[in-house]
Design an enzyme around this catalytic site. Structure first.
Site, PDB file in Angstrom:
ATOM      1  N   HIS A  28      -8.712   0.216  -0.066  1.00  0.00           N
ATOM      2  CA  HIS A  28      -9.526   0.605   0.336  1.00  0.00           C
ATOM      3  C   HIS A  28     -10.067   2.035   0.506  1.00  0.00           C
ATOM      4  O   HIS A  28     -10.165   3.184  -0.069  1.00  0.00           O
ATOM      5  CB  HIS A  28      -8.377   0.839   1.459  1.00  0.00           C
ATOM      6  CG  HIS A  28      -7.856   0.229   2.808  1.00  0.00           C
ATOM      7  ND1 HIS A  28      -6.890   0.416   3.449  1.00  0.00           N
ATOM      8  CD2 HIS A  28      -8.564  -0.719   2.715  1.00  0.00           C
ATOM      9  CE1 HIS A  28      -6.406  -0.758   3.528  1.00  0.00           C
ATOM     10  NE2 HIS A  28      -7.471  -1.659   3.327  1.00  0.00           N
ATOM     11  N   HIS A  36      -5.391   7.684   0.962  1.00  0.00           N
ATOM     12  CA  HIS A  36      -4.160   8.280   0.280  1.00  0.00           C
ATOM     13  C   HIS A  36      -3.817   9.131  -0.420  1.00  0.00           C
ATOM     14  O   HIS A  36      -3.310  10.161  -1.107  1.00  0.00           O
ATOM     15  CB  HIS A  36      -2.770   6.897   0.752  1.00  0.00           C
ATOM     16  CG  HIS A  36      -3.311   6.534   1.990  1.00  0.00           C
ATOM     17  ND1 HIS A  36      -2.778   7.326   3.343  1.00  0.00           N
ATOM     18  CD2 HIS A  36      -3.300   4.831   2.286  1.00  0.00           C
ATOM     19  CE1 HIS A  36      -2.634   6.411   3.951  1.00  0.00           C
ATOM     20  NE2 HIS A  36      -2.861   5.665   3.338  1.00  0.00           N
ATOM     21  N   ARG A  49     -11.418  10.848   4.953  1.00  0.00           N
ATOM     22  CA  ARG A  49     -11.432   9.333   5.703  1.00  0.00           C
ATOM     23  C   ARG A  49     -12.539   9.034   6.803  1.00  0.00           C
ATOM     24  O   ARG A  49     -12.329   7.809   7.378  1.00  0.00           O
ATOM     25  CB  ARG A  49      -9.552   8.785   7.002  1.00  0.00           C
ATOM     26  CG  ARG A  49      -9.117   8.208   6.450  1.00  0.00           C
ATOM     27  CD  ARG A  49      -8.316   7.561   6.656  1.00  0.00           C
ATOM     28  NE  ARG A  49      -7.072   6.368   6.653  1.00  0.00           N
ATOM     29  CZ  ARG A  49      -6.364   6.322   6.921  1.00  0.00           C
ATOM     30  NH1 ARG A  49      -5.507   6.914   8.387  1.00  0.00           N
ATOM     31  NH2 ARG A  49      -5.462   5.467   6.760  1.00  0.00           N
ATOM     32  N   GLU A 108       0.667  -1.147   0.120  1.00  0.00           N
ATOM     33  CA  GLU A 108       0.001  -0.248  -0.158  1.00  0.00           C
ATOM     34  C   GLU A 108       0.829   0.782  -0.326  1.00  0.00           C
ATOM     35  O   GLU A 108       1.517   1.184   1.154  1.00  0.00           O
ATOM     36  CB  GLU A 108      -0.643   0.009   1.397  1.00  0.00           C
ATOM     37  CG  GLU A 108      -1.964   1.525   1.728  1.00  0.00           C
ATOM     38  CD  GLU A 108      -2.582   0.922   2.150  1.00  0.00           C
ATOM     39  OE1 GLU A 108      -2.603   0.175   3.242  1.00  0.00           O
ATOM     40  OE2 GLU A 108      -3.937   1.864   2.868  1.00  0.00           O
ATOM     41  N   GLU A 121     -11.497   0.784   5.268  1.00  0.00           N
ATOM     42  CA  GLU A 121     -10.594   1.288   6.509  1.00  0.00           C
ATOM     43  C   GLU A 121     -11.309   2.821   6.588  1.00  0.00           C
ATOM     44  O   GLU A 121     -10.501   3.947   5.700  1.00  0.00           O
ATOM     45  CB  GLU A 121      -9.030   1.354   5.959  1.00  0.00           C
ATOM     46  CG  GLU A 121      -8.468   1.190   7.216  1.00  0.00           C
ATOM     47  CD  GLU A 121      -6.806   1.481   6.506  1.00  0.00           C
ATOM     48  OE1 GLU A 121      -6.199   0.696   6.756  1.00  0.00           O
ATOM     49  OE2 GLU A 121      -6.422   2.334   5.455  1.00  0.00           O
ATOM     50  N   ASP A 139      -5.764   2.785  -1.547  1.00  0.00           N
ATOM     51  CA  ASP A 139      -5.874   3.642  -0.623  1.00  0.00           C
ATOM     52  C   ASP A 139      -7.090   5.109  -0.384  1.00  0.00           C
ATOM     53  O   ASP A 139      -6.223   5.928  -1.162  1.00  0.00           O
ATOM     54  CB  ASP A 139      -5.781   3.161   0.863  1.00  0.00           C
ATOM     55  CG  ASP A 139      -5.792   3.941   2.009  1.00  0.00           C
ATOM     56  OD1 ASP A 139      -7.313   4.791   2.066  1.00  0.00           O
ATOM     57  OD2 ASP A 139      -5.510   3.730   3.170  1.00  0.00           O
TER      58      ASP A 139
HETATM   59  C1  LER Z   1      -3.375   0.750   6.256  1.00  0.00           C
HETATM   60  O1  LER Z   1      -3.590   0.537   5.298  1.00  0.00           O
HETATM   61  C2  LER Z   1      -3.258   2.530   6.381  1.00  0.00           C
HETATM   62  O2  LER Z   1      -4.126   2.963   5.681  1.00  0.00           O
HETATM   63  C3  LER Z   1      -2.431   3.419   6.701  1.00  0.00           C
HETATM   64  O3  LER Z   1      -2.839   5.005   6.486  1.00  0.00           O
HETATM   65  C4  LER Z   1      -2.385   2.814   8.362  1.00  0.00           C
HETATM   66  O4  LER Z   1      -1.562   3.725   9.058  1.00  0.00           O
HETATM   67 MN    MN Z   2      -5.260   1.886   4.195  1.00  0.00          MN
END
Ligand code: LER
Ligand code: MN
Length: 269
Positions: free
Chosen positions: A212, A189, A218, A153, A247, A186
């Site tokens: 994610h 991110h 978030r 990731e 997540e 994700d």
């Molecule tokens: C883990 O999946 C993630 O996205 C991170 O931000 C956790 O630190």
């Molecule tokens: Mn994540």
């Protein structure tokens, strides 16, 4: 595409982006009532939970395990794959391999997120990326021996200084000797890092193995300002068949965050 929702079994991660915090049975029961396909588990370690118990819960609630996270190795034990200290790197490998083993027994892959670490002190970026490459080669082949891929990731710039965007991660994974490492994209991110998230997903194509499912802030999809439709269209375009796993921060509470997630999922997928 399939829906999944996260449960944390790690009290030290309190405040982190996981929906359920009240144990496995509570998570399985609520996820099943809401109509999710799977649970993603964030355990303290491989031996901190019983595989047989999870298998029984999967059967009882008709749910799969989407993935198992390794981040507690960082959160609790301060292990990571790009440390200057060879002993820490090797303990991180052991910790992850044990999770790959139990995750495979649950027909699921393990995730390398925060266990990638970051470069600092005497370790240059080039050196850290060499450590990461060697670790992913070894762990990817180990995952293959267990019948699984390994999920790597990229994280946003405030969490790592190694790889942040999907395109640079695709290029990095292409240089590996193993073909068993896939990208976990994700959306939280990548909302920070990508110029255009939908285009980045199309370009990454079948390198993506897991998603994610998180809004810009978030929170649950629909509680932020990410435009989700173009992202889902991009995932359809690359014929993504994997999980959209929430997540996310459990606000206003775990149940509402889960309910909002499944409603958004059903609306857009
Ligand atoms: C883990 O999946 C993630 O996205 C991170 O931000 C956790 O630190
Ligand atoms: Mn994540």
């Amino acid at each position: 595409m399939k829906s999944a929702i996260t449960v944390s079994l790690v009290s030290q991660a309190k405040g982190g982006p996981f929906v359920f915090w009240e144990g496995l049975e509570n998570a399985f029961q609520t996820a099943s009532e809401l109509g999710f396909d799977a649970i993603e588990i964030f355990p303290e370690s491989a031996d901190s939970f019983q595989v047989e118990e999870v298998q029984a819960l999967c059967e009882r609630f008709n749910l799969e395990v989407a993935a198992v996270g390794t981040g507690a190795g960082m959160v609790i034990q301060k292990l990571h794959l790009t440390s200057a200290d060879a002993t820490i790197r090797s303990k991180a490998m052991e910790f992850i391999k044990e999770i790959i083993t139990v995750a495979a027994k649950l027909n699921s892959p393990a995730i390398i997120g925060s266990m990638q670490g970051k470069f600092e002190g005497d370790v240059t970026k080039g050196q850290a990326l060499e450590y990461l490459k060697s670790a992913l080669n070894d762990l990817g082949e180990y995952a293959k021996s267990q019948g699984q891929v390994l999920l790597y990731e990229p994280l946003n710039r405030y969490e790592t200084n190694l790889l942040n965007r999907l395109d640079e991660t695709v290029a990095f994974l292409k240089e590996l000797e193993t073909d068993h490492v896939k990208i976990l994209a994700d959306l939280y991110h990548e909302n920070i890092e990508e110029r255009n998230l939908a285009e980045a997903i199309v370009e990454a194509g079948d390198s993506i193995g897991h998603v994610h499912f998180a809004d810009s802030n978030r929170h649950a999809i629909g509680y932020g300002h990410t435009e989700i439709e173009p992202i889902i269209n991009a995932l359809k375009q690359i014929n993504y068949q994997g999980y959209l796993s929430a997540e996310i921060i459990p606000l206003p509470n775990s149940f509402q965050a889960a309910k909002q997630t499944i409603e958004s999922f059903q609306k857009v997928v």
